[in-house]
Design a protein around this motif. Structure first.
Motif, PDB file in Angstrom:
ATOM      1  N   GLN A 153       3.891 -10.633  10.171  1.00 34.35           N
ATOM      2  CA  GLN A 153       2.531 -10.364   9.720  1.00 34.35           C
ATOM      3  C   GLN A 153       2.182  -8.876   9.836  1.00 34.35           C
ATOM      4  N   SER A 154       3.187  -8.023   9.853  1.00 33.50           N
ATOM      5  CA  SER A 154       2.993  -6.586   9.952  1.00 33.50           C
ATOM      6  C   SER A 154       3.794  -5.918   8.846  1.00 33.50           C
ATOM      7  N   ILE A 186       9.008   8.842  -0.552  1.00 35.11           N
ATOM      8  CA  ILE A 186       8.505   7.469  -0.650  1.00 35.11           C
ATOM      9  C   ILE A 186       7.774   7.135   0.643  1.00 35.11           C
ATOM     10  N   ASP A 187       6.615   6.523   0.523  1.00 30.02           N
ATOM     11  CA  ASP A 187       5.864   6.103   1.705  1.00 30.02           C
ATOM     12  C   ASP A 187       5.080   4.847   1.353  1.00 30.02           C
ATOM     13  N   LEU A 188       5.716   3.695   1.497  1.00 29.98           N
ATOM     14  CA  LEU A 188       5.120   2.410   1.141  1.00 29.98           C
ATOM     15  C   LEU A 188       5.128   1.476   2.347  1.00 29.98           C
ATOM     16  N   ALA A 189       4.131   0.625   2.388  1.00 31.90           N
ATOM     17  CA  ALA A 189       4.071  -0.416   3.418  1.00 31.90           C
ATOM     18  C   ALA A 189       3.816  -1.745   2.724  1.00 31.90           C
ATOM     19  N   ILE A 190       4.679  -2.719   2.979  1.00 33.59           N
ATOM     20  CA  ILE A 190       4.569  -4.025   2.329  1.00 33.59           C
ATOM     21  C   ILE A 190       4.475  -5.097   3.410  1.00 33.59           C
ATOM     22  N   ARG A 193       0.861  -1.192   0.000  1.00 33.33           N
ATOM     23  CA  ARG A 193       0.000   0.000   0.000  1.00 33.33           C
ATOM     24  C   ARG A 193       0.891   1.234   0.000  1.00 33.33           C
ATOM     25  N   GLY A 194       0.282   2.386  -0.283  1.00 31.62           N
ATOM     26  CA  GLY A 194       0.994   3.653  -0.227  1.00 31.62           C
ATOM     27  C   GLY A 194       1.404   4.123  -1.606  1.00 31.62           C
ATOM     28  N   GLY A 195       2.530   4.804  -1.702  1.00 30.98           N
ATOM     29  CA  GLY A 195       2.978   5.322  -2.985  1.00 30.98           C
ATOM     30  C   GLY A 195       4.226   6.167  -2.856  1.00 30.98           C
ATOM     31  N   PHE A 196       4.490   6.959  -3.878  1.00 29.30           N
ATOM     32  CA  PHE A 196       5.628   7.878  -3.865  1.00 29.30           C
ATOM     33  C   PHE A 196       5.266   9.110  -4.692  1.00 29.30           C
ATOM     34  N   SER A 197       6.083  10.139  -4.569  1.00 30.76           N
ATOM     35  CA  SER A 197       5.780  11.420  -5.215  1.00 30.76           C
ATOM     36  C   SER A 197       6.933  11.860  -6.108  1.00 30.76           C
TER      37      SER A 197
END
Length: 701
Positions: free
Chosen positions: A606-607, A589-593, A579-583
């Motif tokens: 699991q986080s 960058i702000d992503l969570a996998i 989730r998230g994305g980048f600019s």
């Protein structure tokens, strides 16, 4: 007597009865033609005699009137005037002769000279070749100007359209105190050149025409000097030898070779040697935009054919890279045309930087750090150099360039093919292809500088490429990895630099992972599956491959903001979600996998694993707040219950839903993704930058 006379009478009678034969006279057609020719030749001889005796001085006023009528200029000969055949070629002498400038060029004369003495080939006047066998010019001045619109000039005697400068062929010349001025406001060029002749003392060359001058090109000063060695008429087959040296804008230029005549460039056999600090400097003088370079040196054969300047056998170096090929500059209106066929054996990655806007000298001095700048305390890596839009107005171009190899550590690129087509400020880079690992990147990029700001269309495609080879090229061990990867970037953006264009871009980015295997460590480190990692560590099976069923790393870009849409990778044991994305605007960058297990795992984080920071300085947050919170729960259970109870907080029940690989392999967006049972997925977000489970857009978006 009577008998003898009878036949005679009969004969006379017969003769008298026969028709009379016409008497041949001198006035036959042949005789008439001969008479006309003789009269014409006589008149020619008479005219030649009159002109030779009088030197044609009586024709001065008629000459002024006729030439003024044809040129639409005021023409005066204030001194002696001669125009006659000597004996067969035309001899023309005029003292204190002036030809005025057109009204738009201001006051002053287009041509003036204290004395001009010439021998003109009569036959060349008949055939239109205009050859001057001898020219002596004393204190001459020539004013060559284009108007501001680039449509008229002072040497074309017409108010409709100015033609390129086309001097008559001059076999020999003697110039004293001659000054030539050239000005082209549209090209921003002004120059003043002094020309004088020095008589030679050897037997090979009759004289040397020396010249020197200075001027400005687009506000930059330059100087030049040189000589033209005119061969002695007694030397059979002699050719004029040219030597030219020019300096300006951190550049030195030498041209040497032979010319057919003193003013004949057509078919010249010249050699050029140019060197300097930046190749863009010398192209800038002609109004042509090329990327900046490091120190360079180029050599080439040079000749002129019609309106084309041809550079053949071109070879040299710029920075630590080589280049060879040929180039032609065609002087057409309203824009010159540059065509080139170029080849490079080795291109240093530092020398490639300017093609997307980086400074090569900074890259050479600082390495990769030279591409990073600080803006308001944050690092930026996207280049911000502006496209030289004004220069694109001056020329069109067709260039084909190939590069065999790119010298760069951990950057597996080779076999570059670039086709560049510039047509009236519309720039197309197609094809723009190169090999990366064992795959091919194919690109078609259109840059429309007719619009303001510049509008760019990006279409970049990566063919199926072995993932292991690709990772190895970037310094990652490839053992155990057999999967492939393909990708496409299709976006448009407005802006005069790469950064501005991407900061306003819209489109789609998709990276597709078909079925294959990857080294276990690469997978498990991203999944944070502690149980599996520990088990495999003890079993010494760290390089056991894990099967990837299918995967998609997709982003939808809106106004420069890229949102995960979706990040979904289906493996043998887990489903990886992002989730998230980048600019592109601030390069953040702000992503969570996270990875959800398909099977029960005792130790699974699991986080989400956080990927944050900036393009130039990314960060990995393995211990995410969610994982810390779960560790806190486990610690509480361990204190108040038992150590075994603490394990409950890290149990993954293995309820992840396997993916339907059809939409994944098609690169479809999140809304089109399905489970293996055909049901819509509710765990891939909604194509926004939100990282929450609901997929709602965060307030900052």
């Amino acid at each position: 007597m009577a008998d003898r006379d009878t036949p005679i009478k009969a004969a006379d009678t017969a003769s008298a009865g026969a028709p009379a034969r016409p008497i041949r006279a001198l006035g036959t057609p042949l005789a008439g033609v001969i008479a006309v020719i003789a009269t014409f030749l006589g008149l020619l001889v008479l005219a030649w005699t009159i002109l030779f005796v009088t030197k044609g001085r009586f024709l001065k006023h008629s000459f002024e009137r006729i030439v003024a009528g044809q040129t639409h200029r005021e023409v005066k000969v204030a001194g002696d005037f001669q125009l006659y055949l000597d004996p067969f070629n035309v001899k023309f002498v005029a003292e204190r002769m002036t030809i005025a400038n057109p009204a738009w060029a201001g006051k002053g004369n287009f041509f003036e000279a204290r004395r001009i003495d010439s021998r003109i080939s009569t036959w060349s006047l008949i055939t239109g070749n205009r050859r001057i066998n001898w020219l002596s010019l004393e204190n001459g001045q020539v004013d060559l100007q284009w108007d501001k619109a680039g449509k008229r000039n002072t040497w074309t005697f017409s108010e409709e359209k100015g033609e390129p400068l086309d001097l008559p062929a001059i076999r020999r010349a003697l110039l004293q105190g001659t000054l030539i001025r050239y000005a082209d406001p549209r090209m921003q060029i002004e120059a003043t050149i002094r020309v004088h002749t020095v008589e030679a003392k050897d037997t090979q060359f009759a004289s040397t025409i020396s010249f020197d001058g200075s001027g400005t090109a687009r506000g930059t000063r330059f100087v030049l000097d040189g000589a033209l060695l005119t061969p002695n008429a007694t030397v059979s087959g002699g050719r004029n030898q040219l030597e030219l040296h020019a300096e300006g804008v951190r550049t030195q230029l030498d041209v040497a070779g032979t010319l057919p005549g003193a003013t004949e460039i057509e078919g010249a056999d010249l050699h050029m040697d140019v060197r300097g600090q930046n190749l863009a400097d010398i192209f800038m003088l002609a109004g042509i935009a090329v990327p900046d370079t490091r120190t360079y040196r180029l050599t080439s054969a040079l000749t002129k054919q019609g309106d084309e300047w041809r550079f053949t056998g071109l070879k040299g170096r710029f920075g630590d890279s080589d280049i060879a090929g040929k180039m032609t500059v065609k002087m057409t209106r309203p824009r010159m045309l540059l065509t080139a066929q170029l080849a490079t054996d080795t291109l240093d990655i530092v020398d490639a930087g300017p093609f997307i806007g980086y400074n090569p000298n900074t890259l050479a001095a600082k390495g990769a750090a030279g591409a990073i700048t600080q803006v308001s305390g944050t690092p930026r890596i996207l280049p911000d150099a502006k496209l030289r839009v004004e220069a694109l107005r001056n020329f069109d171009a067709k260039v084909h360039w190939t590069v065999r190899d790119v010298r760069a550590p951990s950057f597996p690129v080779s076999n570059i093919e670039l086709g560049l087509d510039l047509d009236n400020m519309l720039l197309r880079l197609s094809p723009f292809n190169f090999s990366m690992a064992r795959g091919t990147v194919s690109s078609d990029i259109t840059i429309d500088a007719r619009k303001q700001p510049v509008f760019t269309d990006y279409d970049v495609r990566l063919s199926p490429t072995p993932m292991g080879t690709l990772l190895a090229g970037f310094g990652v061990e490839q053992s155990g990895t057999s999967g492939t990867i393909k990708a496409r970037v299709k976006m448009t953006g407005a802006g005069d630099s790469v950064r501005e264009s991407l900061a306003n871009s819209n489109g789609r980015i998709a990276v597709i992972l078909p079925r294959g295997s990857m080294w276990t460590r690469n997978i498990q480190l991203s999944e944070i599956d502690i149980g599996t990692f520990v088990q495999k560590m003890f079993e010494k099976k760290l390089k056991e491959p894990v099967q990837i069923n299918c995967g998609l790393i997709g982003f939808t870009v809106r106004d420069g903001i890229a949102a995960a849409d979706p990040i979904l990778i289906d493996t043998q044991k887990n489903v990886v979600l992002g989730r998230g994305g980048f600019s592109f605007r601030n390069e953040s960058i702000d992503l969570a996998i996270r990875a959800d297990g398909k099977k029960f795992s005792l130790f699974s984080g699991q986080s989400p694993v956080g990927l944050n920071g900036y393009f130039a300085r990314p960060g990995l947050d393995v211990i995410s707040p969610e994982l810390v919170a779960r560790a806190g729960v486990g610690l509480g259970l361990g204190v108040f219950a038992s150590p075994f109870a603490a394990i409950i907080a890290f149990v993954d029940v293995g309820d992840a839903k396997a993916a339907d690989c059809g939409p994944v392999l098609e690169g479809a967006r999140a809304v089109a993704q399905r489970t293996s049972k055909g049901k819509p997925r509710d765990d891939v977000g909604r194509g926004t930058t939100a990282k929450s489970g609901s997929g709602k857009r965060a307030k900052r978006d």
